[in-house]
Design a protein around this motif. Sequence first.
Motif, PDB file in Angstrom:
ATOM      1  N   ASN A 135      27.677  43.162  33.746  1.00 55.01           N
ATOM      2  CA  ASN A 135      29.016  43.401  33.209  1.00 55.01           C
ATOM      3  C   ASN A 135      28.942  44.222  31.917  1.00 55.01           C
ATOM      4  OD1 ASN A 135      28.957  41.596  30.835  1.00 55.01           O
ATOM      5  ND2 ASN A 135      28.911  39.943  32.334  1.00 55.01           N
ATOM      6  N   ALA A 169      34.035  41.197  30.732  1.00 56.66           N
ATOM      7  CA  ALA A 169      33.133  40.412  31.577  1.00 56.66           C
ATOM      8  C   ALA A 169      33.368  40.713  33.055  1.00 56.66           C
ATOM      9  CB  ALA A 169      33.308  38.923  31.301  1.00 56.66           C
ATOM     10  N   LYS A 170      34.596  41.084  33.402  1.00 54.73           N
ATOM     11  CA  LYS A 170      34.918  41.380  34.795  1.00 54.73           C
ATOM     12  C   LYS A 170      34.518  42.800  35.188  1.00 54.73           C
ATOM     13  CE  LYS A 170      38.263  39.917  37.098  1.00 54.73           C
ATOM     14  NZ  LYS A 170      39.580  39.692  37.747  1.00 54.73           N
ATOM     15  N   LYS A 210      32.184  45.951  35.629  1.00 58.27           N
ATOM     16  CA  LYS A 210      30.754  46.114  35.871  1.00 58.27           C
ATOM     17  C   LYS A 210      30.272  47.511  35.479  1.00 58.27           C
ATOM     18  CE  LYS A 210      30.676  42.028  37.723  1.00 58.27           C
ATOM     19  NZ  LYS A 210      30.077  40.870  36.999  1.00 58.27           N
TER      20      LYS A 210
END
Length: 214
Positions: free
Chosen positions: A19, A73-74, A76
């Motif tokens: 991430n 965090a989501k 990539k």
Amino acid sequence: MFVSNHMTPNPVTITSGTNIADAAHVMRKNKFRRLPVVDDGKLVGIITDRDLREVSPSAATSLSIYEINYLLAKMKVKDVMKKELITVRADATVEEAALLMYNNKIGGIIVVDEAGAPVGIITETDIFKCFVDVMGLPQGKTRITLDMADKVGAVHEITAVFADLGINIGSMISHSLVEGKAEMVIRADIPDIAVLSARLQEKGYPVRHVVQIG
């Protein structure tokens, strides 16, 4: 001058599934500006600090720190990495790497082996250090710039003057200015610049500039 002697070997890599927040942490922790992206031993992309800045919320965002961290965090690495890669082999010359960076306006290139796996990174800083070392700048020699005709035998005539005076040349480089004319830069331990300048003038190679660097 080969890439293998001036690159940073064994680069830190990340996977495309990493991430953005973790990638940014790796860069900040190690003070990196770029990271090779490797999946199953194969180079699949590169991500830079600029890529991360472009996808990160600005300081003026109304999002909370928790919302920002959640979004990062989501997201990539595969969503923002560059997939069209410019690479260079470890056995290539530094000049080849420098030309690739110059032509493509990039600050670093991933170095790969015969199988295409990353074995190092060479950056503009490495190229700059190489230039400083090749020119012998840390040794503190006298640097002279002289005008010369862009003709066969000119280098031989100039170096013969140094040889006659017992002066050892530390480094020498020349480049064309306009058609038929060139400039030569020489670094050496010169005990008497006046005598050397006079001898070079007699041969038709006037000294245009003298400076002590280093």
